[in-house]
Motif scaffolding. Structure first.
Motif, PDB file in Angstrom:
ATOM      1  N   CYS A  40       0.978  -1.234   0.076  1.00  0.00           N
ATOM      2  CA  CYS A  40      -0.120  -0.096   0.190  1.00  0.00           C
ATOM      3  C   CYS A  40       0.892   1.320  -0.026  1.00  0.00           C
ATOM      4  O   CYS A  40       1.737   1.263   0.798  1.00  0.00           O
ATOM      5  N   VAL A  42       0.114   4.152   0.671  1.00  0.00           N
ATOM      6  CA  VAL A  42      -0.192   5.173   1.668  1.00  0.00           C
ATOM      7  C   VAL A  42       0.498   4.749   3.010  1.00  0.00           C
ATOM      8  O   VAL A  42       1.097   5.733   3.712  1.00  0.00           O
ATOM      9  N   CYS A  43       0.046   4.018   3.845  1.00  0.00           N
ATOM     10  CA  CYS A  43       0.721   3.422   4.872  1.00  0.00           C
ATOM     11  C   CYS A  43       1.907   2.766   4.705  1.00  0.00           C
ATOM     12  O   CYS A  43       2.702   2.588   5.652  1.00  0.00           O
ATOM     13  N   HIS A  76      -4.842   0.420   0.244  1.00  0.00           N
ATOM     14  CA  HIS A  76      -5.874  -0.202   0.936  1.00  0.00           C
ATOM     15  C   HIS A  76      -7.335   0.295   0.363  1.00  0.00           C
ATOM     16  O   HIS A  76      -7.485   1.561   0.103  1.00  0.00           O
ATOM     17  N   CYS A  80      -6.460   4.497   5.491  1.00  0.00           N
ATOM     18  CA  CYS A  80      -5.233   3.919   6.134  1.00  0.00           C
ATOM     19  C   CYS A  80      -4.583   5.140   6.561  1.00  0.00           C
ATOM     20  O   CYS A  80      -4.540   6.016   5.901  1.00  0.00           O
TER      21      CYS A  80
HETATM   22 ZN   LIG Z   1      -2.568   1.583   3.327  1.00  0.00          ZN
END
Ligand SMILES: [Zn+2]
Length: 155
Positions: A40, A42-43, A76, A80
């Motif tokens: 992912c 983003v996280c 995700h 997140c």
């Molecule tokens: Zn994520």
């Protein structure tokens, strides 16, 4: 080692993906259950097998011009927390083969600072790239499919 930050994609882009169902290329996002540890952006963690993820095309902000490229990315499906740690190489980099690509302020690739190898062993080549006065930023990609994992900035 030079202080550094691994930078995820702008969380607003992931929110737009989730809200519109469209990626940066206008494609319909693929809604999948992860069938492998899926990174992912983003996280900067791996979605585990079975977790719902979105797959789409992300248009990198940099490098611009000749080296610009889009990249397939997973995020995700549910919101997140963006990765924010300093001086930390995230799980999605540590857990796979990666390539380190350094660029200068004019978005020229600095070839001699490039490196490909196991994500668990990139500390030294990443430090070398970040400490080089030519380097403006570094992008880390997956070594096999070549997808962007994250940007890295000094400081
Ligand atoms: Zn994520």
């Amino acid at each position: 080692m030079t202080a550094f930050r691994c930078v995820p994609i702008d969380p607003a882009i992931a929110e737009r993906f989730r809200a519109t169902g469209r990626d940066d290329g206008g494609n319909t996002l693929r809604r999948l259950a992860a069938d492998h540890p899926s990174p992912c952006r983003v996280c900067l963690r791996n979605a585990q097998v079975g977790e719902p993820v979105l797959l789409g095309s992300y248009h990198l902000p940099r490098p611009r011009g000749i080296y610009w490229t889009p990249s397939p990315i997973f995020v995700h499906e549910t919101p997140c927390a963006p990765f924010v740690a300093s001086d930390t190489i995230p799980e999605i980099v540590r857990s796979r083969m990666v390539s380190v690509r350094a660029y200068d302020a004019a978005d020229q690739c600095v070839y001699d600072l490039g490196h490909a190898g196991d994500g668990d062993t990139i500390d030294a080549p990443l430090a070398l790239a970040l400490a080089d006065p030519r380097t403006a930023f570094v992008n880390i990609h997956t070594a096999k499919p070549g997808c962007l994992l994250c940007r890295v900035e000094a400081g």
